[in-house]
Scaffold this motif. Structure first.
Motif: not given
Lengths: 329, 423
Positions: B17, B19, B42-44, B67, B200-201, B203-204, B207-208
């Motif tokens: 996914e 954002s 995505s993924d930073k 996202m 977004a970052t 939040r990512m 989540d991780r």
């Protein structure tokens, strides 16, 4: 009940039919005398029924086919053996132009009821001249039946039916199965139809259609996957390669919606191509996955080298994976 | 004229996914194929995504900051002279449904097998409501049967936000309003607090961290290494090194090399627990933690065991420079198999690292400090020491192997001397 090999079942079928009908004769390369064929399918028959009913021929396949056809016209039921299915090629003209067309050519007045027996198939390190499945040459030739039994029970029952049939029948026997499979079969007489596919195992999830040696792989894989993965596969032994038992095939495909076709022949234009077309034509709106074929690669024929033969042939692993893939599709 | 859909493109292996950070175009604008249309993250890693068609932007289907799974339709483009027979209205109808539930549906109109299409038509089922269990989520015949058995016949298509024209959207729900507010913007606040939507970052990262700490049973070990000789070595080299290479020689490359060599001895450290499988990687790709003012990034040095100290130093320098300039590349952010975190730079002497999911371990290198140590039997000396704090995934790694690994790192570090070549 007595346990027989596939080969013994063939021998017993011929024996019983020779005893029943004096018009049944057996000939071919090395089939007579003490030898009784290179695999021993006709062993003991010359001693029992005499050299006039069980005899050797020259190494001349066209002559074997022509003789059988002529005897058929004269009211005999000849069982002619081609020592290997690979050797049948010199006889193709006789079989297709004469035997197969006889009824059509004479407006139904004449028929040539012949059984051409021949061992086929790979997996015995036979190399080029002793491994091929030549059946595709004879498929789609109206007037000729092409059949092959995959079980001991069918080997006997189908051969007896073929001998009694008024149609010419090309009877393929898988040489690897000759001594590989054994089964108890009834002592009393029975016949197995030569125009019907056989639903060996009923299932809901997918249909696997095969015949011959690969059917053994299918049965093992299906049993294993039922236990380990809960896959409920329906298994059909094709048996009658031509004409096809379309009804049975379509019915099963419509029921499960997923079809895997397994043959040891080359992928292109083998009997399964016709099976696939038949199902696609009649069951499209019941299909849940592309009709899948598993077969040998499109190389001319089976290699002699053991590693290449193994690579070429459909194996139990390949069958298992194909079933799994289709189930998960 | 026809309508084509542009979807969130694949952004690399294991990226599921992304954002949509910023639209670079707007409805009714003309775009050329390959023009950048949006910035996604995505993924930073943030990157621009190109237009797949030349045409006029019809509609943006995703709000900035949202996202969405890879493959989700994000934009409708009106394309000239397309052969598509689909009318505008039909496309809108089918393309809009997934937008409201991006987490559940990829937005791609599912391809149905003949039997599934027939069963859905005959029984008047809602295809969106059926959960597919086949390959790539394909709806199988069995899925339809189960769906019908469950009694959920005549599934009603759920109403979706985007089915209503933008201007008529009723502001009936605060939650909905919040959803469309771009990231970082202050939503509400009073004198005593500031409430923000996480970016977004952030939040990512959140989540991780949650995933790592809830899924991975962590265990911790600490050892102390004597790096007096390493300090001497580095002090001897640092002036010349900086003159020649234009960047500083820090201790970090030495620690990375020591870790890489220890992983070579204990390769199980280089593992990952994934869906009931333990995957052990052959390449030693070290993730290194690089902090900026805002975030912590973990770029990767690939096959680090094949590099010299100088080679590692220049790679560390390149990665941290790229990150500080906001130019990190996707390939530099992926493929890590073990993480080394230089917590010493904050002055920390001990810490309990959170494993960089889905790796099996993280090593925190603490600050080098001078301490009075007993040397030999009867002497006391001032030595340079450092704590090495290891967090392990206790499903894969036991204390014994982790301890041996740490011991190997320690021995590597203590083996550096002024004779060591960094090239």
């Amino acid at each position: 009940m007595k346990e027989l090999t596939y080969l013994e079942a063939i021998n017993q079928a011929i024996d019983e039919e020779m005893a029943r009908d004096k018009g049944v004769v057996v000939f071919g390369e090395d089939v007579g005398g003490d030898k009784g064929g290179v695999f021993g399918a006709t062993k003991g028959l010359a001693a029992k029924y005499g050299d006039r009913r069980v005899f050797n021929t020259p190494i001349a396949e066209a002559e074997i086919a022509g003789l059988a056809t002529g005897l058929g016209l004269m009211g005999h039921h000849a069982i002619a053996e081609f020592q290997f299915a690979d050797y049948i090629l010199p006889a193709v003209n006789q079989i297709l132009s004469e035997t197969t067309r006889m009824r059509y050519r004479t407006g139904g007045d004449w028929t040539a009821p012949v059984v051409f027996r021949t061992p086929y198939g790979a997996g015995v390190r036979g190399g080029l001249y002793h491994s091929q499945a030549t059946d595709k040459i004879f498929l789609g030739q109206p007037g000729l039946r092409v059949v092959t039994p995959s079980t001991v029970y069918d080997a006997k029952g189908m051969l007896k039916s073929a001998i009694r049939s008024e149609d010419p029948v090309l009877f393929y026997e898988h040489k690897r199965l000759y001594r590989m499979i054994k089964a108890e079969i009834p002592e009393e007489e029975y016949l197995v139809p030569i125009d019907k596919a056989h639903v060996i195992r009923e299932g809901e999830d997918l249909t696997v259609i095969s015949y011959g040696l690969t059917l053994q792989y299918v049965l093992k894989s299906v049993a294993d996957l039922a236990e380990t993965e809960g896959i409920d596969a329906e298994v059909i032994d094709l048996r009658s390669l031509y004409p096809l038992d379309k009804e049975t095939l379509i019915k099963s495909a419509s029921k499960t919606g997923k079809v895997l076709l397994v043959t040891e022949d080359n992928l292109e234009s083998n009997v399964m191509s016709e099976v696939a077309a038949t199902i696609a034509e009649s069951a499209l709106f019941d299909l849940d996955a592309p009709i899948t074929r598993l077969a040998a690669p499109n190389t001319p024929t089976v290699a002699y080298a053991a590693n290449l033969e193994k690579e070429f042939l459909v194996s139990e692993e390949k069958v298992r994976q194909a079933i799994l893939d289709l189930a998960q599709f | 004229m026809s309508i084509e859909i542009i979807k969130m493109p694949g952004l690399g292996e294991s990226v599921t996914e992304a954002s949509l950070e910023k639209w670079l175009t707007a409805p009714n604008e003309s775009i050329q194929k390959y023009d950048p249309i949006a910035e996604v993250m995505s993924d930073k890693v943030s990157t621009e995504i190109p237009a797949s068609f030349t045409g006029v932007v019809k509609k943006l289907l995703i709000n900035e900051g949202d996202m969405v799974p890879i493959g989700t339709p994000i934009m409708e483009v009106e394309v000239e002279g397309s052969t598509g027979k689909v009318s505008v209205n039909e496309v809108e109808e089918t393309s809009q449904q997934p937008v409201a539930t991006p987490e559940e549906k990829t937005g791609k109109k599912p391809r149905l097998s003949p039997v599934v299409a027939r069963m859905i038509e005959e029984n008047n089922l809602d295809v969106e409501a059926i959960q597919g269990t086949g390959n790539n989520g394909r709806i199988t015949k069995t899925d339809v049967r189960k769906f019908m058995k469950s009694g959920a016949k005549e599934g009603i298509k759920p109403p979706t936000i985007s089915e209503q024209p933008q201007t008529e959207r009723p502001v009936s729900s605060v939650a909905k309003v919040e959803e469309v507010v771009p990231a970082k913007e202050i939503v509400t606040g009073d004198d005593r607090k500031i409430i923000q939507k996480p970016s977004a970052t952030r939040r990512m990262i959140a989540d991780r961290m949650v995933k790592s700490t809830t899924e991975i049973p962590h265990a911790w070990l600490v050892v102390e290494a004597d790096v007096t000789e390493l300090v001497k070595l580095r002090n001897q080299l640092k002036a010349d090194y900086e003159k020649e290479n234009g960047h500083k020689l820090t201790y970090f490359p030495f620690f990375l090399q020591a870790v890489a060599r220890a992983i070579r001895q204990y390769p199980v450290m280089n593992s990952s627990w994934q869906q009931d499988q333990i995957i052990q990687y052959k390449d030693v790709n070290l993730s290194i933690a690089v902090a900026t003012e805002e975030y912590l990034y973990v770029p990767v040095i690939k096959q680090i065991d094949q590099r010299s100290i100088a080679g590692i130093a220049s790679e560390v320098n390149r990665l941290s420079r790229d990150i500080k300039q906001g130019q990190m590349k996707m390939e530099d952010m992926q493929g890590g198999t073990f993480t080394v975190n230089n917590t010493g730079t904050f002055g920390s002497v001990q810490s309990m690292g959170v494993i960089n999911y889905p790796q099996a371990a993280i090593l925190q290198v603490e600050s080098i400090r001078k301490e009075l140590k007993v040397v030999g039997d009867n002497e006391v000396a001032i030595r340079d020491v450092v704590n090495l704090c290891l967090s392990i995934d206790h499903r894969i790694l036991d204390g014994l192997v982790a301890g041996n690994f740490l011991k190997a790192v320690k021995e590597q570090l203590e083996a550096y001397s002024v004779q060591t070549s960094i090239y």
